[in-house]
Write an enzyme that holds these catalytic residues in place. Structure first.
Site, PDB file in Angstrom:
ATOM      1  N   SER A   1      -2.610 -20.411 -19.251  1.00 42.92           N
ATOM      2  CA  SER A   1      -1.190 -20.659 -19.507  1.00 42.92           C
ATOM      3  C   SER A   1      -0.982 -21.404 -20.820  1.00 42.92           C
ATOM      4  O   SER A   1      -1.812 -22.213 -21.220  1.00 42.92           O
ATOM      5  CB  SER A   1      -0.614 -21.495 -18.349  1.00 42.92           C
ATOM      6  OG  SER A   1       0.652 -22.005 -18.688  1.00 42.92           O
TER       7      SER A   1
ATOM      8  N   LYS B   1      -5.725 -25.910 -15.603  1.00 40.74           N
ATOM      9  CA  LYS B   1      -5.924 -24.770 -16.510  1.00 40.74           C
ATOM     10  C   LYS B   1      -6.839 -25.170 -17.668  1.00 40.74           C
ATOM     11  O   LYS B   1      -7.713 -24.424 -18.086  1.00 40.74           O
ATOM     12  CB  LYS B   1      -4.579 -24.272 -17.053  1.00 40.74           C
ATOM     13  CG  LYS B   1      -3.691 -23.596 -16.022  1.00 40.74           C
ATOM     14  CD  LYS B   1      -4.342 -22.350 -15.420  1.00 40.74           C
ATOM     15  CE  LYS B   1      -3.433 -21.659 -14.425  1.00 40.74           C
ATOM     16  NZ  LYS B   1      -4.092 -20.534 -13.731  1.00 40.74           N
TER      17      LYS B   1
ATOM     18  N   TYR C   1      -1.247 -29.466 -12.757  1.00 39.19           N
ATOM     19  CA  TYR C   1      -1.352 -27.991 -12.868  1.00 39.19           C
ATOM     20  C   TYR C   1      -1.912 -27.636 -14.246  1.00 39.19           C
ATOM     21  O   TYR C   1      -2.892 -26.896 -14.361  1.00 39.19           O
ATOM     22  CB  TYR C   1       0.022 -27.342 -12.656  1.00 39.19           C
ATOM     23  CG  TYR C   1       0.084 -25.939 -13.228  1.00 39.19           C
ATOM     24  CD1 TYR C   1       0.707 -25.692 -14.447  1.00 39.19           C
ATOM     25  CD2 TYR C   1      -0.516 -24.881 -12.573  1.00 39.19           C
ATOM     26  CE1 TYR C   1       0.724 -24.418 -14.997  1.00 39.19           C
ATOM     27  CE2 TYR C   1      -0.492 -23.606 -13.112  1.00 39.19           C
ATOM     28  CZ  TYR C   1       0.127 -23.382 -14.326  1.00 39.19           C
ATOM     29  OH  TYR C   1       0.142 -22.111 -14.876  1.00 39.19           O
TER      30      TYR C   1
HETATM   31  C1  WQD Z   1      11.836 -22.610 -18.701  1.00 39.75           C
HETATM   32  C2  WQD Z   1      12.975 -23.369 -19.401  1.00 39.75           C
HETATM   33  C3  WQD Z   1      13.398 -25.531 -18.432  1.00 39.75           C
HETATM   34  C4  WQD Z   1      14.844 -24.081 -14.595  1.00 39.75           C
HETATM   35  C5  WQD Z   1       6.286 -23.397 -16.448  1.00 39.75           C
HETATM   36  C6  WQD Z   1       4.806 -23.658 -16.534  1.00 39.75           C
HETATM   37  C7  WQD Z   1       4.105 -22.426 -17.011  1.00 39.75           C
HETATM   38  C8  WQD Z   1       4.445 -21.302 -16.100  1.00 39.75           C
HETATM   39  C9  WQD Z   1       5.960 -21.059 -16.157  1.00 39.75           C
HETATM   40  C10 WQD Z   1       3.052 -20.991 -14.207  1.00 39.75           C
HETATM   41  C11 WQD Z   1      12.659 -24.849 -19.575  1.00 39.75           C
HETATM   42  C12 WQD Z   1      14.597 -24.604 -18.260  1.00 39.75           C
HETATM   43  C13 WQD Z   1      14.326 -24.146 -15.876  1.00 39.75           C
HETATM   44  C14 WQD Z   1      16.181 -24.479 -14.347  1.00 39.75           C
HETATM   45  C15 WQD Z   1      16.432 -24.969 -16.682  1.00 39.75           C
HETATM   46  N1  WQD Z   1       4.049 -21.611 -14.786  1.00 39.75           N
HETATM   47  N2  WQD Z   1      15.119 -24.579 -16.893  1.00 39.75           N
HETATM   48  N3  WQD Z   1      16.930 -24.915 -15.413  1.00 39.75           N
HETATM   49  O1  WQD Z   1       8.562 -24.990 -17.521  1.00 39.75           O
HETATM   50  O2  WQD Z   1       8.517 -23.365 -19.501  1.00 39.75           O
HETATM   51  O3  WQD Z   1       6.787 -23.181 -17.731  1.00 39.75           O
HETATM   52  O4  WQD Z   1       6.559 -22.264 -15.663  1.00 39.75           O
HETATM   53  O5  WQD Z   1       2.410 -20.079 -14.627  1.00 39.75           O
HETATM   54  O6  WQD Z   1       2.734 -22.653 -17.000  1.00 39.75           O
HETATM   55  O7  WQD Z   1       4.579 -24.681 -17.482  1.00 39.75           O
HETATM   56  O8  WQD Z   1       9.115 -22.528 -17.217  1.00 39.75           O
HETATM   57  O9  WQD Z   1      10.966 -21.337 -16.122  1.00 39.75           O
HETATM   58  O10 WQD Z   1      10.390 -23.691 -15.328  1.00 39.75           O
HETATM   59  O11 WQD Z   1      11.497 -23.361 -17.533  1.00 39.75           O
HETATM   60  O12 WQD Z   1      17.138 -25.362 -17.620  1.00 39.75           O
HETATM   61  O13 WQD Z   1      16.693 -24.451 -13.206  1.00 39.75           O
HETATM   62  O14 WQD Z   1      14.116 -23.318 -18.570  1.00 39.75           O
HETATM   63  O15 WQD Z   1      13.823 -26.843 -18.770  1.00 39.75           O
HETATM   64  O16 WQD Z   1      13.230 -25.265 -20.799  1.00 39.75           O
HETATM   65  P1  WQD Z   1       8.299 -23.631 -18.057  1.00 39.75           P
HETATM   66  P2  WQD Z   1      10.506 -22.712 -16.453  1.00 39.75           P
END
Ligand code: WQD
Length: 342
Positions: free
Chosen positions: A127, A156, A152
């Site tokens: 990741s 990785k 997590y």
């Molecule tokens: C994306 C953006 C949030 C939810 C993580 C892990 C990565 C992978 C994917 C496993 C961010 C914003 C999110 C919400 C929001 N996991 N957001 N409101 O955190 O980039 O990555 O998940 O494989 O390894 O690190 O993904 O989709 O959670 O967030 O504003 O309800 O959307 O702050 O900027 P992230 P995400």
């Protein structure tokens, strides 16, 4: 039939999409999964797309004896793609031991079984989280790995180090590490897609659940970042493009004699989009408004990250080419299909 490929975590979101692409490429696929975060229904979805139901065994990769039994039963496995792991960043902060045990013991068991059963080719699901907040963007594979911001992410990073050390030590082990950016969307058939457990952690499933009325309102985690519109930026990649890269990685390993080091590839589009831009594209592509409110930043989130995918483009001959609008439309079609079937 082409070679046999073992896919751990193959009933999961990225795993099931990869099974479709492997079968389409003519591979015989064996799926193992403990079904802790997915259901075996996804294999019915796979079969509805490819016409082939993969062999399935309900196995926990932390159970070495059971895992070895799969290798013994399927004597001629040529490669393993290892997806099986816990992946909720927030949950890992609350339950670090569960994450270290599950993600690392399963990896060690898979690598040991491969060595003991002389299976030489290993593709690992890593990741972009290993980069933390990169200093330079777009981020390349040789960017420094930053101290993990969650257990997590740390699993990785540790996993990558274990794979590197094992690949260097064992002339019979060849490996490819794939660093995913943000996988989104669902297969165009809407037969498989993301099935978050409970309240979605990730952005896109929360968007589609809000759009369909399951959730009242999407919380946008912060609009005070140092980005053009203040919301955080990520590199969103279509899950089918991501899945196709795994087939190419397997074929690269099958074709090469030996590798002293793992090859590492960024799987991203090379384009960063903010949360608010994603909402704009979603609403334009689907014609559905998403109720949202701006709230405080989410602890542990980084400000902005997007890939330099040029190594995968040139070395693997792979490019993530699906437009964001299509990714998001496919997520919406999947959400509607899910609700129709409930
Ligand atoms: C994306 C953006 C949030 C939810 C993580 C892990 C990565 C992978 C994917 C496993 C961010 C914003 C999110 C919400 C929001 N996991 N957001 N409101 O955190 O980039 O990555 O998940 O494989 O390894 O690190 O993904 O989709 O959670 O967030 O504003 O309800 O959307 O702050 O900027 P992230 P995400």
């Amino acid at each position: 039939m082409k070679e046999k490929i073992l896919v751990t975590g193959g009933t999961g979101y990225i795993g099931s999409h990869t099974v479709v692409e492997l079968q389409t490429a003519g591979y015989e696929v064996i799926v193992i999964d403990n079904l802790s975060n997915s259901t075996v229904d996804s294999l019915n979805g796979v079969a509805s797309i490819t016409g082939i139901t993969p062999a399935f065994e309900k196995i926990d990769c932390c159970d070495k004896l059971a895992l070895d039994g799969v290798f013994k039963k399927h004597q001629d496995i040529k490669a393993v793609i290892h997806f099986a792991a816990s992946k909720a960043v927030g949950e890992s902060v609350e339950k670090p031991l569960l994450y270290y045990r599950n993600n690392l013991v399963s990896l060690l068991n898979v690598l040991e079984c491969m060595t003991e059963n002389k299976v030489p080719n290993f593709v690992f699901s890593s990741s972009a989280t290993v980069y933390g907040q990169p200093e330079i963007l777009p981020v390349t594979e040789d960017a420094p790995v930053q101290p993990a911001t969650s257990p997590y992410g740390n699993t990785k990073q540790i996993a990558e180090e274990v794979i590197r050390d094992c690949t260097v030590a064992d002339a019979n082990l060849k490996s490819v590490i794939l660093r995913y950016f943000n996988p989104v969307g669902a297969h165009p058939s809407a037969a498989i897609g993301e099935l978050p457990n409970g309240i979605p952690n990730n952005l896109i499933p929360f968007v589609t659940q809000t759009a369909i009325g399951l959730r009242e309102c999407l919380s946008v985690f912060g609009d005070d970042y140092n980005t053009p519109d203040g919301s955080a930026i990520r590199d969103y990649i279509y899950v089918v493009d991501l899945a196709k890269a795994h087939v190419i990685a397997v074929e690269r390993l099958l074709a090469c004699a030996n590798k002293t080091n793992p090859e590492i590839f960024n799987l991203g589009t090379g384009k960063g989009l903010s949360v608010l831009e994603i909402l704009e594209v979603f609403e334009k592509a689907t014609g559905v408004k998403v109720n949202r409110k701006i709230v405080a930043r989410r602890t542990g989130d980084i400000e902005k990250v997007w890939a330099d995918p040029s190594l995968a483009n040139t070395e693997l001959g792979w490019t993530a080419k699906t437009p964001t609008s299509e990714m998001l439309s496919s997520a919406w079609e999947w959400e509607k299909k899910l609700r129709d079937s409930r």
